[in-house]
Design an enzyme around this catalytic site. Structure first.
Site, PDB file in Angstrom:
ATOM      1  N   ARG A 147      11.377  -1.621  10.931  1.00 30.97           N
ATOM      2  CA  ARG A 147      10.338  -1.296  11.895  1.00 30.97           C
ATOM      3  C   ARG A 147      10.305  -2.293  13.038  1.00 30.97           C
ATOM      4  O   ARG A 147      10.503  -3.486  12.836  1.00 30.97           O
ATOM      5  CB  ARG A 147       8.979  -1.284  11.187  1.00 30.97           C
ATOM      6  CG  ARG A 147       8.640   0.056  10.595  1.00 30.97           C
ATOM      7  CD  ARG A 147       7.476  -0.020   9.684  1.00 30.97           C
ATOM      8  NE  ARG A 147       6.333  -0.766  10.227  1.00 30.97           N
ATOM      9  CZ  ARG A 147       5.168  -0.861   9.612  1.00 30.97           C
ATOM     10  NH1 ARG A 147       4.987  -0.260   8.463  1.00 30.97           N
ATOM     11  NH2 ARG A 147       4.191  -1.558  10.139  1.00 30.97           N
ATOM     12  N   ARG A 155      12.048  -6.347   4.983  1.00 29.48           N
ATOM     13  CA  ARG A 155      11.796  -4.941   4.657  1.00 29.48           C
ATOM     14  C   ARG A 155      12.606  -3.953   5.505  1.00 29.48           C
ATOM     15  O   ARG A 155      12.846  -4.154   6.682  1.00 29.48           O
ATOM     16  CB  ARG A 155      10.298  -4.689   4.877  1.00 29.48           C
ATOM     17  CG  ARG A 155       9.878  -3.247   4.759  1.00 29.48           C
ATOM     18  CD  ARG A 155       8.395  -3.139   4.579  1.00 29.48           C
ATOM     19  NE  ARG A 155       7.661  -3.212   5.841  1.00 29.48           N
ATOM     20  CZ  ARG A 155       6.352  -2.971   5.924  1.00 29.48           C
ATOM     21  NH1 ARG A 155       5.648  -2.699   4.839  1.00 29.48           N
ATOM     22  NH2 ARG A 155       5.754  -3.038   7.094  1.00 29.48           N
ATOM     23  N   ARG A 157      -0.617  -8.916  13.437  1.00 29.48           N
ATOM     24  CA  ARG A 157      -1.134  -7.944  12.452  1.00 29.48           C
ATOM     25  C   ARG A 157      -1.995  -8.634  11.399  1.00 29.48           C
ATOM     26  O   ARG A 157      -3.016  -8.093  10.980  1.00 29.48           O
ATOM     27  CB  ARG A 157       0.040  -7.207  11.786  1.00 29.48           C
ATOM     28  CG  ARG A 157       0.616  -6.118  12.678  1.00 29.48           C
ATOM     29  CD  ARG A 157       2.067  -5.835  12.382  1.00 29.48           C
ATOM     30  NE  ARG A 157       2.305  -5.192  11.116  1.00 29.48           N
ATOM     31  CZ  ARG A 157       3.490  -5.204  10.489  1.00 29.48           C
ATOM     32  NH1 ARG A 157       4.530  -5.845  11.017  1.00 29.48           N
ATOM     33  NH2 ARG A 157       3.638  -4.573   9.365  1.00 29.48           N
ATOM     34  N   LYS A 198       0.829  -1.213   0.000  1.00 31.73           N
ATOM     35  CA  LYS A 198       0.000   0.000   0.000  1.00 31.73           C
ATOM     36  C   LYS A 198       0.862   1.262   0.000  1.00 31.73           C
ATOM     37  O   LYS A 198       0.632   2.178  -0.787  1.00 31.73           O
ATOM     38  CB  LYS A 198      -0.934   0.024   1.227  1.00 31.73           C
ATOM     39  CG  LYS A 198      -1.851  -1.188   1.331  1.00 31.73           C
ATOM     40  CD  LYS A 198      -2.780  -1.103   2.543  1.00 31.73           C
ATOM     41  CE  LYS A 198      -2.075  -1.139   3.884  1.00 31.73           C
ATOM     42  NZ  LYS A 198      -1.593  -2.465   4.288  1.00 31.73           N
ATOM     43  N   ARG A 218      -9.467   0.740   9.021  1.00 32.71           N
ATOM     44  CA  ARG A 218      -9.120  -0.647   9.329  1.00 32.71           C
ATOM     45  C   ARG A 218     -10.227  -1.359  10.084  1.00 32.71           C
ATOM     46  O   ARG A 218     -10.085  -2.551  10.388  1.00 32.71           O
ATOM     47  CB  ARG A 218      -7.860  -0.664  10.203  1.00 32.71           C
ATOM     48  CG  ARG A 218      -6.555  -0.945   9.482  1.00 32.71           C
ATOM     49  CD  ARG A 218      -5.469  -0.834  10.528  1.00 32.71           C
ATOM     50  NE  ARG A 218      -4.259  -1.529  10.240  1.00 32.71           N
ATOM     51  CZ  ARG A 218      -3.213  -0.997   9.599  1.00 32.71           C
ATOM     52  NH1 ARG A 218      -3.278   0.202   9.106  1.00 32.71           N
ATOM     53  NH2 ARG A 218      -2.115  -1.689   9.451  1.00 32.71           N
TER      54      ARG A 218
HETATM   55  P1  ADP Z   1       1.138  -2.338   8.116  1.00 35.00           P
HETATM   56  O1  ADP Z   1      -0.001  -2.098   7.157  1.00 35.00           O
HETATM   57  O2  ADP Z   1       2.406  -2.707   7.450  1.00 35.00           O
HETATM   58  O3  ADP Z   1       0.796  -3.293   9.231  1.00 35.00           O
HETATM   59  P2  ADP Z   1       0.949   0.419   9.185  1.00 35.00           P
HETATM   60  O4  ADP Z   1       2.117   1.309   9.112  1.00 35.00           O
HETATM   61  O5  ADP Z   1      -0.245   0.769   8.357  1.00 35.00           O
HETATM   62  O6  ADP Z   1       1.508  -1.003   8.859  1.00 35.00           O
HETATM   63  O7  ADP Z   1       0.463   0.300  10.711  1.00 35.00           O
HETATM   64  C1  ADP Z   1       1.319  -0.042  11.759  1.00 35.00           C
HETATM   65  C2  ADP Z   1       0.548  -0.185  13.066  1.00 35.00           C
HETATM   66  O8  ADP Z   1      -0.080   1.070  13.390  1.00 35.00           O
HETATM   67  C3  ADP Z   1      -0.612  -1.182  13.033  1.00 35.00           C
HETATM   68  O9  ADP Z   1      -0.182  -2.509  13.295  1.00 35.00           O
HETATM   69  C4  ADP Z   1      -1.509  -0.610  14.162  1.00 35.00           C
HETATM   70  O10 ADP Z   1      -0.997  -0.923  15.427  1.00 35.00           O
HETATM   71  C5  ADP Z   1      -1.374   0.868  13.962  1.00 35.00           C
HETATM   72  N1  ADP Z   1      -2.388   1.427  13.020  1.00 35.00           N
HETATM   73  C6  ADP Z   1      -2.137   2.038  11.825  1.00 35.00           C
HETATM   74  N2  ADP Z   1      -3.286   2.439  11.244  1.00 35.00           N
HETATM   75  C7  ADP Z   1      -4.292   2.064  12.074  1.00 35.00           C
HETATM   76  C8  ADP Z   1      -5.701   2.177  12.037  1.00 35.00           C
HETATM   77  N3  ADP Z   1      -6.332   2.749  10.993  1.00 35.00           N
HETATM   78  N4  ADP Z   1      -6.424   1.673  13.072  1.00 35.00           N
HETATM   79  C9  ADP Z   1      -5.815   1.110  14.121  1.00 35.00           C
HETATM   80  N5  ADP Z   1      -4.492   0.956  14.227  1.00 35.00           N
HETATM   81  C10 ADP Z   1      -3.720   1.434  13.227  1.00 35.00           C
END
Ligand code: ADP
Ligand code: ZN
Length: 214
Positions: free
Chosen positions: A161, A127, A172, A13, A88
């Site tokens: 990360r 990554r 996740r 994404k 999400r």
């Molecule tokens: P990825 O899609 O690779 O898991 P992100 O950078 O989008 O990583 O998100 C990392 C973390 O941030 C998630 O595992 C969660 O803990 C938190 N997070 C990000 N966006 C949201 C969201 N919209 N709702 C709840 N938690 C979120």
């Protein structure tokens, strides 16, 4: 045009969002990036979410909806928004619908990026990301340059990360299937959904997205 990139962690994404920013003058709103920025700057909220994120669980709807609301109130890009990693949950999807409605804006398209779990584990554990410009590296397909400097911006801050390890990734993925994947049906029912094969090459995925957006 306002779009959502939907897909499990590692689907690509962020990579595709960056391309759209460059090519279509859109603005990327990544709640993951916003939360990581809050942690780095050491805000109260940042401290609150740190453990949750490292574990791989979702932070509360209230926090992420607040972050998105603030951004939508602060700038109004000509090219529109790319929502990356948001919404999400169904509650977040409803909140986004209301926020856009209040601004007199529409959601034009939801792109679902489909990738199987084995590929996700491989991608994520390999990554690394440039802290300064967001360029994404991969030990197998796009290794960090030998001098350790980002090929895009020259920064030496290329980092992995804290949640890109197998255990957090399992959490996740579970969060994705339990809480986020219902959004596929939700947007399908609204007629907004387009699915693309996230396993294709970066350029092929970009082409499929361009076709989906018309
Ligand atoms: P990825 O899609 O690779 O898991 P992100 O950078 O989008 O990583 O998100 C990392 C973390 O941030 C998630 O595992 C969660 O803990 C938190 N997070 C990000 N966006 C949201 C969201 N919209 N709702 C709840 N938690 C979120
Ligand atoms: Zn960089």
């Amino acid at each position: 045009m306002n779009i959502i990139l939907l897909g499990p962690p590692g689907a690509g994404k962020g990579t595709q969002a960056r391309k759209l920013v460059d090519e279509r003058n859109m603005v990327q709103l990544s709640t993951g990036d916003m939360l990581r920025a809050a942690r780095t700057s050491g805000t109260e909220m940042g401290k609150m979410v740190a453990a949750v994120m490292d574990r791989g669980d979702l932070v509360t709807d209230e926090i992420v909806i607040g972050l998105i609301r603030e951004q939508l109130e602060s700038d109004n890009p000509g090219g529109g928004y790319i929502f990356d990693g948001f919404p999400r949950t169904l509650a977040q999807a409803d909140a986004l619908g209301r926020l856009l409605l209040d601004m007199g804006e529409n959601l034009d398209c939801v792109i679902e990026m489909q990738v199987d779990d084995d590929a996700l584990v491989d991608r994520i554990t390999a990554r690394a990301t440039c802290k300064d410009c967001g360029e994404v590296y991969n030990d197998n397909t796009k290794p960090i340059p030998a001098d350790g400097k980002c090929s895009n911006c020259g920064s030496s801050q290329i980092e992995r990360r804290a949640d890109d390890n197998e255990e957090s990734l399992r959490t996740r993925l579970m969060a994705y299937y339990k809480q986020t994947s219902p959004l596929v049906g939700y947007y399908y029912a609204k007629g907004d959904l387009k699915s693309v094969d996230g396993l294709a090459s970066m350029d092929e995925v970009a082409e499929s997205i361009a076709r989906a957006l018309g």
